[in-house]
Design an enzyme around this catalytic site. Structure first.
Site, PDB file in Angstrom:
ATOM      1  N   GLU A  56      -9.746  -5.131  -2.886  1.00 22.57           N
ATOM      2  CA  GLU A  56      -8.537  -5.750  -2.333  1.00 22.57           C
ATOM      3  C   GLU A  56      -8.746  -7.196  -1.857  1.00 22.57           C
ATOM      4  O   GLU A  56      -8.479  -7.529  -0.691  1.00 22.57           O
ATOM      5  CB  GLU A  56      -7.966  -4.875  -1.215  1.00 22.57           C
ATOM      6  CG  GLU A  56      -7.540  -3.505  -1.727  1.00 22.57           C
ATOM      7  CD  GLU A  56      -6.763  -2.669  -0.724  1.00 22.57           C
ATOM      8  OE1 GLU A  56      -6.062  -1.737  -1.159  1.00 22.57           O
ATOM      9  OE2 GLU A  56      -6.857  -2.938   0.490  1.00 22.57           O
ATOM     10  N   GLU A 101      -7.431   3.459  -5.984  1.00 21.47           N
ATOM     11  CA  GLU A 101      -6.966   4.105  -4.749  1.00 21.47           C
ATOM     12  C   GLU A 101      -5.480   4.388  -4.896  1.00 21.47           C
ATOM     13  O   GLU A 101      -4.731   3.523  -5.357  1.00 21.47           O
ATOM     14  CB  GLU A 101      -7.145   3.209  -3.518  1.00 21.47           C
ATOM     15  CG  GLU A 101      -8.565   2.913  -3.093  1.00 21.47           C
ATOM     16  CD  GLU A 101      -8.595   2.028  -1.844  1.00 21.47           C
ATOM     17  OE1 GLU A 101      -7.569   1.994  -1.102  1.00 21.47           O
ATOM     18  OE2 GLU A 101      -9.618   1.360  -1.621  1.00 21.47           O
TER      19      GLU A 101
END
Length: 517
Positions: free
Chosen positions: A160, A277
């Site tokens: 991220e 995820e």
């Protein structure tokens, strides 16, 4: 309600994208007994193929050891903890999905960290030192586990980077340099490695095209594209927890499908897409994760996600997870399919039900999936469709009627079928509800734990149904299901070959048959 006729010929093969990967807390947790007990249970009943988590280079893993003692200075790599974790994974039949991060303190250009366990999120001071660490790690893994094995482990660069919490200032240009240096370093070790990124969070669509342009302009290796998907709004904080709004469940599949569309016409078009995820909430302290609603919400994603991506990794398999610190209660809204001490949550059962489905898909709908295996067993996964925060509250019950083809392996039509049903909903197979009624004990006593283990198991029932000849000449079972609120149910239907000897008469068991006393 009309009956849905299920065809006897398969319409597809069931994708296994739903269990190609699962998430975990920081890798150092892999040396704890509770963690490994949980993973063993998950693997026995579900059987994931890969596992991905943060922190392979966190200082708690101790891989990078610099020294300056007695006139000796340099760098030594320690594999003590990494080997223990990877050994345990492989013993349990699961392979690493290698996420490269966070930054060891000795290599970091700054002191900004994330999480209770303080993962450093700054770029390296010297990229040569960083790539040396990456290459040493990969070479060690190949030497220990063999090239053929290790090259089946995807390598993802960071996590991220579009968020300032996970990459200093969310600096895209700096992440692109990290990807450039790292991806080339990985391929220098062995061109057979599969490397990719950018592992962005939801809402980062603007990263995909520049990432493709980076790859094209520099002729960089990119074997897959990775990203994340969640459906909750901003966190509304309370002590040791949050509440959040949720979008409609269909938004997950919309997120799965979007990067492929954005990347059409770029150098990354057609590459494997890995959702590394996904879940409802991105918070490890949202009680929605503990509910039957969560399972029903995610059922359409497990059934349909493989149409859009090559894998999608549930975040995470266990509540052994410490980003917000050590949990204060056995149920605390953790991501896991299991709590600490291996209490099964409703979403665990959704996955376990999927693991019992056959390979041939006979039908799919908004509330069901029907499959068949080589032995002729027909399986039905059914769920109550649910909405998000702005949708109407789900009714107390949901009805589903199916006309199912049933035949013996040789194609003959049996006279009856054995029907076995497993049920999870707000009441049944729900340890969270039982725990609430106990008064929410933070650390249950052994007696309370035993009761919770029992409450966590699906409620099971069985029946015998006749197999009738359908208008298409195929033997059929007429199945009517009434699902309770937020229910997920598995129905397994086996054709019966009656082996009852002629002399058996069950009415005589208690002496009341025609020859009784």
């Amino acid at each position: 309600m009309s009956t849905i006729p299920v065809p006897s010929a398969p319409i597809a093969v069931l994708s296994d994208a739903w269990r190609r990967c699962v998430g975990t807390g920081e890798l150092v947790l892999g040396m704890r007994r509770d963690y490994l007990d949980s993973l063993e249970l998950v693997q026995a009943e579900i059987g994931f193929q890969h596992i991905r988590g943060h922190g392979i280079f966190h200082d708690w893993m101790g891989v990078l050891r610099q020294y300056d003692v007695g006139g000796h200075a340099g760098t030594r790599y320690s594999w003590t903890y990494l080997d223990q974790v990877v050994d345990a994974y492989l013993e349990l039949g699961i392979k690493p999905f290698l996420e490269l991060g966070f930054m060891p303190e000795a290599l970091a250009s700054g002191d900004k960290t994330v999480f209770w366990w303080k993962g450093n999120v700054t770029p390296p001071r010297d990229y040569a030192d960083w790539t040396a660490l990456v290459q040493a790690t990969l070479r060690h893994l190949i030497a220990r586990y063999g090239r053929d094995e290790v090259l089946t482990w995807p390598v993802e660069v960071w996590n991220e980077p579009n968020l300032p919490e996970f990459w200093l200032n969310a600096d895209q240009a700096e992440y692109f340099r990290l990807y450039l240096e790292t991806s080339r370093a990985v391929k220098e070790v062995d061109p057979g490695f599969q490397v990719g990124g950018p592992a962005v969070s939801p809402g980062a669509d603007e990263w995909f095209v520049p990432f493709a342009e980076l790859v094209a302009a520099n002729d960089l290796p990119a074997d897959f594209v990775s990203f994340h998907a969640y459906t909750t709004g901003p966190a509304q904080h309370v002590p040791f927890g949050v509440y959040q709004t949720l979008h409609h469940p269909s938004s997950l599949l919309e997120q799965f499908g979007k990067p492929g569309k954005i990347l059409a016409g770029t150098v990354l078009e057609g590459l494997p897409l890995h959702v590394t995820e996904f879940n409802t909430s991105y918070r490890p302290d949202n009680p929605v994760h503990d509910t039957a609603y969560n399972a029903a919400y995610l059922a359409p994603t497990l059934v349909g996600g493989g149409d859009l991506v090559d894998s999608f990794s549930y975040w995470t398999f266990s509540d052994m997870f410490e980003e917000q610190g050590v949990p204060v209660s056995i149920f605390h809204g953790g991501f896991g399919l299991l709590t600490h001490r291996q209490l099964k949550k409703p979403t665990f059962h959704l996955y376990a039900f999927m693991a019992r489905m056959g390979t041939d898909v006979l039908a799919r709908g908004d509330d069901h999936l029907v499959t068949r295996d080589a032995a002729g067993r027909v399986t039905v996964l059914a769920w109550q469709p649910v909405g998000g925060t702005d949708d109407p509250v789900e009714p107390e019950h949901h009805e589903l009627r199916l006309s199912l083809p049933v035949a013996l392996p040789d194609g003959a039509t049996p006279t009856s079928a054995y029907v076995h049903r497993s049920v999870v909903n707000d009441e049944d197979g729900n340890a969270f509800t039982a725990w609430q009624r106990m008064g929410r004990p933070a650390s249950p006593t052994p007696r309370q734990l035993e009761a919770l283990y029992e409450a966590a198991e699906p409620v099971r029932s069985h029946a015998s149904l006749p197999v009738l000849s359908g208008v298409d000449g195929v033997g059929r079972v007429e199945l009517t299901l009434t699902l309770a609120r937020h229910e997920v149910t598995l129905v397994e239907i086996d054709p019966v070959v009656d082996e009852t000897p002629a002399w058996l008469d069950d009415s005589r068991i208690v002496g009341r048959g025609p020859y009784g006393g």
